[in-house]
Enzyme design. Structure first.
Site, short mmCIF file in Angstrom:
data_model
loop_
_atom_site.label_atom_id
_atom_site.label_comp_id
_atom_site.label_asym_id
_atom_site.label_seq_id
_atom_site.Cartn_x
_atom_site.Cartn_y
_atom_site.Cartn_z
N GLU A 1 12.49 10.49 -6.40
CA GLU A 1 12.58 9.04 -6.57
C GLU A 1 12.46 8.66 -8.04
OE1 GLU A 1 10.69 10.66 -4.44
OE2 GLU A 1 10.69 9.69 -2.47
N HIS B 1 -4.98 -15.41 9.81
CA HIS B 1 -3.94 -16.18 10.50
C HIS B 1 -2.83 -15.27 10.99
CE1 HIS B 1 -5.87 -19.91 9.28
NE2 HIS B 1 -6.20 -19.22 8.19
N ARG C 1 -3.25 11.07 -6.92
CA ARG C 1 -3.87 9.85 -6.38
C ARG C 1 -5.21 9.54 -7.03
NH1 ARG C 1 -3.12 13.83 -2.85
NH2 ARG C 1 -4.90 14.87 -1.88
O1 F6P Z 1 4.83 13.53 -2.50
C1 F6P Z 1 3.49 13.21 -2.68
C2 F6P Z 1 3.13 13.22 -4.14
O2 F6P Z 1 3.09 14.51 -4.62
C3 F6P Z 1 1.82 12.49 -4.38
O3 F6P Z 1 0.71 13.29 -4.15
C4 F6P Z 1 1.99 12.06 -5.81
O4 F6P Z 1 1.06 11.07 -6.16
C5 F6P Z 1 3.41 11.58 -5.77
O5 F6P Z 1 4.07 12.48 -4.91
C6 F6P Z 1 4.11 11.51 -7.10
O6 F6P Z 1 4.13 12.75 -7.72
P1 F6P Z 1 4.49 12.89 -9.25
O7 F6P Z 1 3.49 12.15 -10.04
O8 F6P Z 1 4.49 14.36 -9.54
O9 F6P Z 1 5.86 12.30 -9.44
#
Ligand code: F6P
Length: 540
Positions: free
Chosen positions: A209, A381, A265
């Site tokens: 992503e 609500h 995280r």
């Molecule tokens: O797919 C899960 C994960 O590895 C999470 O633990 C992490 O926070 C997120 O993807 C983003 O990962 P990165 O910082 O390596 O892009």
């Protein structure tokens, strides 16, 4: 030794059988609640926060047994191992040292490295904030776009929104995480390339992503007229994989490092929090770290029976493993904490949503509950109906900020009144006899609808004000709650193998959607049909 065979576990089972039928409203009845009252006995301070646990279905004996369970499960040992930098993340062979990122003590692990990176962040943030860092056409930066996902998005986004009242008026901060092009596109429509800085945040720098959004952002800058040799004025990267960042095309001096001993995280305290520092400034960022460090010290030093993360974690286990609750509601009575529930979803569910035990066995008890939530009063609500009258027990964390961070003070009494009234109503309920009186004579059937079971457990977490310090302490509180619960459940709270299979298959499916032809036998009939629909829709 398995969890169920610990002496405190079976003692808690018998204790549950003895007290689960008892009612909070009876415990709070004036004749039973003599000095020191439940509220006095069950409200604790730590790390600058105050938590009232008294509206939970616990007695002094429950707490004693829960603390025994924490001791028998080795919470103290694992806590100390984490702070000391031992390899507690055994499946990835890593230390877990987010606490070192905020430790004020020079003796903390990696102290010099951490301070040097923070100083580099601060020097950069100051230049962007005072306007001396300019874009390709000489204009100052007015838009910061954080491109990242999961831990590289949720923590910084939550904090930037929470501290909006302290944000620079010169900078707007945007967050793009989803591979759905709509996410990036909506932001691009609001910004001007000449005045935009993109922060590409990815611990691995391989996340689908983030890399897709980063490449599209780069193309957009060029389409908007940014010369390629000026791109370095618009891109910085944050990663534990600096070589990949440079390969992407970000100048070496624009790379901010984090380290493999910082979990995604748990990373907002590192350079992953650069968007926070840009928004609220280095001093406020430091205050956020100080608040977390205060909670860290409380967690390390306070006796278990007065230790906020231990109490939160163990009371959570009481509901999950003995009452069979399925979910926990996070209800911040603070619009600024809007993103706290989604941040906590990753923190708790990615950390403890596991079945493999540390020694490679399988659990035979439930682990992480579903975390969900919305700010109050909005939730009242929408879904509070179910909390009051549905048959499901859902423990709630109410988070109350006692003084407002805005000038509309008269709203605040109403906000706090609603928060406190909800926990009172959930605790008290309304008996059928009481409901009959409300319904009026001859309306027995209506009375059933007007009755409330009550006895619904809630915890009220209080912040004097929403400051960087109190927010830092609040986040650290939940981080350590996760460690406590993960230790008792005997799972590794610091890996996330559960996300891997979907990622692997995602690549295969993507190739099949975009390929010239597909071998239908490769997938099951459902997946093949779905791929076929996508191919038709996208005209492949
Ligand atoms: O797919 C899960 C994960 O590895 C999470 O633990 C992490 O926070 C997120 O993807 C983003 O990962 P990165 O910082 O390596 O892009």
């Amino acid at each position: 030794m398995t969890l169920n065979s610990l002496p405190a576990w079976s003692a808690l089972q018998s204790h549950y059988d003895a007290i689960s039928g008892e009612r909070l409203r009876d415990w709070f009845a004036p004749q039973n609640d003599t000095a020191p009252t439940r509220a006095e006995r069950l409200t604790f301070d730590g790390g600058g926060l105050t938590i009232d646990f008294s509206k939970n279905r616990i007695t002094d004996a429950t707490l004693e047994l829960l603390i025994q369970l924490a001791e028998q499960a080795g919470v103290t040992k694992r806590r100390d191992a984490m702070f000391n930098g031992d390899i507690v993340n055994i499946t990835e062979e890593r230390a877990v040292l987010h606490t070192a990122l905020r430790a004020q003590s020079p003796d903390a692990p990696f102290h010099q490295q951490v301070q040097a990176e923070k100083a580099k962040m601060a020097a950069f943030a100051d230049k962007v904030r005072d306007g001396s860092w300019t874009g390709y056409s000489g204009k100052r930066i007015r838009h910061v776009v954080n491109i990242g996902i999961g831990g590289s998005d949720l923590g910084p986004k939550m904090v930037v929104h929470a501290l909006h009242h302290l944000a620079s008026k010169e900078l707007d901060t945007h967050f793009v995480s989803n591979v759905d092009g709509a996410d990036l596109y909506n932001v691009l429509e609001q910004i001007d390339a000449e005045e935009t800085l993109a922060i590409i945040v990815s611990k691995t720098f391989t996340t689908l992503e983030t890399m897709t959004n980063a490449h599209s952002m780069r193309n957009w800058f060029i389409q908007q007229g940014c010369p390629e040799d000026q791109l370095s004025k618009h891109f910085v990267g944050v990663s534990a994989n600096p070589a990949e960042v440079v390969k992407f095309g970000i100048a070496k001096e624009n790379v901010f490092e984090m380290w493999d001993w910082v979990g995604g995280r748990y990373s907002l305290w590192s350079a992953v929090g650069l968007s926070i520092m840009l928004s609220v400034g280095p001093k406020n960022f430091d205050a956020l770290l100080e608040g977390a460090d205060q909670m860290d010290r409380h967690f390390r030093e306070a006796p278990l029976a007065e230790n906020l993360p231990v109490l939160m974690g163990m009371i959570g286990i009481w509901y999950r493993n003995f009452f069979g609750s399925q979910s926990d509601l996070i209800a911040p009575y603070s619009q600024a904490l809007h993103y706290l529930p989604s941040y906590l979803q990753q923190l708790e569910m990615e950390s403890n949503g596991k079945s493999a035990t540390l020694d490679g066995g399988m659990v035979d008890y439930p682990t992480a509950a579903v975390i969900w939530g919305e700010p109050g009063t909005n939730g009242q609500h929408a879904f509070f109906q179910m909390l009051h009258q549905g048959p499901t027990l859902i423990p709630i964390d109410f988070i109350a900020v006692l003084t407002p961070e805005h000038p509309l003070v008269d709203h605040h009494a109403k906000l706090l009144a609603n928060c406190f009234a909800q926990s009172e109503a959930l605790m008290l309920g309304r008996t059928l006899e009481e409901a009959k009186k409300v319904a009026g004579p001859g309306k027995e059937a209506l009375a059933t609808h007007l009755s409330f079971p009550g006895n619904r457990p809630t915890t009220t977490i209080m912040l004097d004000a929403l400051t960087p310090q109190s927010l830092g302490a609040l986040i650290a509180l939940y981080e350590h709650k996760v460690l406590v619960q993960g230790t008792v459940w005997n799972v590794n709270s610091f890996d996330q193998w559960g996300v891997e299979l979907g990622k692997i298959l995602g690549k295969v499916v993507e190739a099949d959607i975009t390929a010239a032809s597909v071998d239908a036998s490769k997938h099951d009939s459902s997946t093949s049909a779905l791929i076929e629909r996508a191919r038709k829709a996208l005209k492949r």
